[in-house]
Scaffold this motif. Structure first.
Motif, PDB file in Angstrom:
ATOM      1  N   LEU A 250       0.697  -1.254  -0.168  1.00 52.02           N
ATOM      2  CA  LEU A 250       0.126  -0.175   0.109  1.00 52.02           C
ATOM      3  C   LEU A 250       0.733   1.316   0.098  1.00 52.02           C
ATOM      4  O   LEU A 250       0.471   2.284  -0.656  1.00 52.02           O
ATOM      5  CB  LEU A 250      -0.947  -0.001   1.405  1.00 52.02           C
ATOM      6  N   ALA A 251       2.108   1.152   0.723  1.00 59.42           N
ATOM      7  CA  ALA A 251       2.869   2.517   0.898  1.00 59.42           C
ATOM      8  C   ALA A 251       3.349   2.836  -0.460  1.00 59.42           C
ATOM      9  O   ALA A 251       4.047   3.859  -0.795  1.00 59.42           O
ATOM     10  CB  ALA A 251       4.218   2.065   1.706  1.00 59.42           C
ATOM     11  N   PRO A 256      -3.315   9.509  -2.256  1.00 59.76           N
ATOM     12  CA  PRO A 256      -4.839   9.462  -2.229  1.00 59.76           C
ATOM     13  C   PRO A 256      -5.364   8.186  -2.142  1.00 59.76           C
ATOM     14  O   PRO A 256      -6.403   7.881  -1.415  1.00 59.76           O
ATOM     15  CB  PRO A 256      -5.482  10.348  -3.615  1.00 59.76           C
ATOM     16  N   ILE A 257      -4.589   6.957  -2.737  1.00 62.03           N
ATOM     17  CA  ILE A 257      -5.151   5.637  -2.829  1.00 62.03           C
ATOM     18  C   ILE A 257      -4.877   5.124  -1.184  1.00 62.03           C
ATOM     19  O   ILE A 257      -5.573   4.373  -0.586  1.00 62.03           O
ATOM     20  CB  ILE A 257      -4.503   4.741  -3.862  1.00 62.03           C
ATOM     21  N   ALA A 317      -8.729  16.428   3.845  1.00 58.71           N
ATOM     22  CA  ALA A 317     -10.125  16.560   3.564  1.00 58.71           C
ATOM     23  C   ALA A 317      -9.943  14.688   3.352  1.00 58.71           C
ATOM     24  O   ALA A 317      -9.330  14.055   3.027  1.00 58.71           O
ATOM     25  CB  ALA A 317     -10.332  17.022   2.285  1.00 58.71           C
ATOM     26  N   THR A 318     -11.342  14.249   3.983  1.00 62.71           N
ATOM     27  CA  THR A 318     -11.825  12.846   3.609  1.00 62.71           C
ATOM     28  C   THR A 318     -13.060  12.803   2.672  1.00 62.71           C
ATOM     29  O   THR A 318     -14.046  12.418   3.481  1.00 62.71           O
ATOM     30  CB  THR A 318     -11.611  12.149   5.058  1.00 62.71           C
ATOM     31  N   PRO A 319     -12.936  12.722   1.403  1.00 62.59           N
ATOM     32  CA  PRO A 319     -14.339  12.886   0.821  1.00 62.59           C
ATOM     33  C   PRO A 319     -14.749  11.522   0.501  1.00 62.59           C
ATOM     34  O   PRO A 319     -15.149  11.064  -0.551  1.00 62.59           O
ATOM     35  CB  PRO A 319     -13.676  13.455  -0.486  1.00 62.59           C
ATOM     36  N   THR A 330     -18.311   4.830  -1.031  1.00 69.74           N
ATOM     37  CA  THR A 330     -18.398   6.073  -2.114  1.00 69.74           C
ATOM     38  C   THR A 330     -16.917   6.429  -2.161  1.00 69.74           C
ATOM     39  O   THR A 330     -16.501   7.450  -1.465  1.00 69.74           O
ATOM     40  CB  THR A 330     -19.287   7.098  -1.552  1.00 69.74           C
ATOM     41  N   PRO A 331     -16.527   5.842  -3.159  1.00 67.71           N
ATOM     42  CA  PRO A 331     -15.061   6.377  -3.510  1.00 67.71           C
ATOM     43  C   PRO A 331     -14.809   7.497  -4.013  1.00 67.71           C
ATOM     44  O   PRO A 331     -15.848   8.069  -4.469  1.00 67.71           O
ATOM     45  CB  PRO A 331     -14.232   5.167  -4.259  1.00 67.71           C
TER      46      PRO A 331
END
Length: 331
Positions: A250-251, A256-257, A317-319, A330-331
């Motif tokens: 993952l790193a 954003p991913i 921000a965490t949209p 909701t990605p």
């Protein structure tokens, strides 16, 4: 000739109980927890197409079906005792059933939990397991015990299972090694039972991460706020995103991913728990005894709302929304 319902049960799921006190084989299973113990009971369902793909191996499915339920016992600090299996499937496939039973019972034996009953029927593929555990009376870990100032902890690593979904659906490209690591995180979660038991008397609250860090943390903030505020105002939390533990696969992804997978991914089945700052050393000792890595990732605040901040304290921000079985992610 295809197996009938009771022949199927006898061949793949009926075996002598290895621990007492359990009664098996009648219309009801009879359980008696040890004196001074409370029963901890939880149910989870896995539905094909919603929780797993048709391509998953039967053995992995058997493991995960039980693992996600054992994770609930871990979140309460309970010791596994017994479980029941309700299985719906379109047709009898003996090779598939043999694999399912192998995965199921390998994990059951590892945690000394007994299958004591259930049901089978024809229909869409669906597994529903009810687990029962025991915990010393008054010591269960609950969602309602967090207080302002408590430290916020997670076990293991976050976001790897969601990374597999992102790769499967196309937005992310993974090499073979990273793809395998992500797939195994999704299909073979490790319930943190030893850690849950070790945290009894230390953690102020706990739950398991099944639907994403932000969404599951909200359950703790609401329940704990209701417990300490007359008007039931939720507590708040501050998460330091750079502290969130992540697998190297993952790193390697764009920021954003990484944020999406760690904050809203779901299917981690790690423990999220709180503890007073003075218990920091005790938490680390409990984690060492349970041979499970833990990371302090933030704190509980008196003001409602969850803030995600960077290393400089600036808000991020965490949209995204965590998983909801009816609204979906909701990605």
């Amino acid at each position: 000739m295809s197996l009938g319902e009771f022949d199927l049960i006898a061949k793949y799921f009926d075996r002598p109980a290895r621990r007492n006190p359990l009664g098996v084989g009648d219309d009801c299973a009879l359980l008696a927890p040890a004196p001074g113990m409370q029963l901890a009971v939880s149910t989870d369902m896995l539905v094909e197409g919603r929780h797993f793909l048709p391509t998953v191996s039967a053995e992995a499915l058997g493991h995960k079906a039980l693992a996600v339920n054992l994770s609930d016992l871990a979140a309460c600090g309970a010791e596994p005792l017994a479980f029941m299996l309700a299985l719906s499937m379109p047709k009898v496939d003996e090779a598939w059933l043999a694999g399912l039973a192998r995965g199921l019972f390998a994990l059951a034996d590892a945690h000394e939990i007994e299958l004591v009953g259930g049901d089978t029927t024809a229909g869409p593929l669906n597994l529903c397991i009810t687990v029962m555990g025991q915990v010393p009376a008054g010591t269960a870990l609950l969602r309602s015990g967090a207080r302002p100032g408590d430290q916020l902890w997670v076990s293991g690593q976050l976001g790897l299972a969601r990374l597999w979904l992102e790769a499967l659906h196309g937005p992310v490209a993974l090499d073979g090694t990273d793809f395998t690591a992500a797939r195994l995180a999704m299909e073979l979660p490790n319930p943190r039972l030893a850690l849950g038991r070790a945290l009894r008397g230390i953690a102020s609250s706990a739950l398991d991460l099944s639907d994403g860090l932000l969404g599951d943390l909200g359950h703790v903030l609401r329940r704990s706020g209701a417990a300490c505020h007359r008007d039931r105002t939720p507590l708040g939390a501050e998460i330091e995103i750079d502290r969130l533990p992540r697998h190297e696969a993952l790193a390697r992804q764009p920021e954003p991913i990484q944020q999406l997978c760690m904050l809203c991914g779901g299917d981690d089945y790690e423990l999220l728990f709180t503890a007073p700052p003075g218990a920091h050393g005790a938490v680390l000792e409990a984690a060492a005894a349970a041979q499970t890595a833990v990371t302090c990732v933030g704190r509980i605040t008196p003001e409602p709302g969850t803030r995600v901040i960077d290393r400089n304290g600036a808000p991020i921000a965490t949209p995204w929304a965590s998983f909801d079985h009816f609204a979906g992610p909701t990605p």
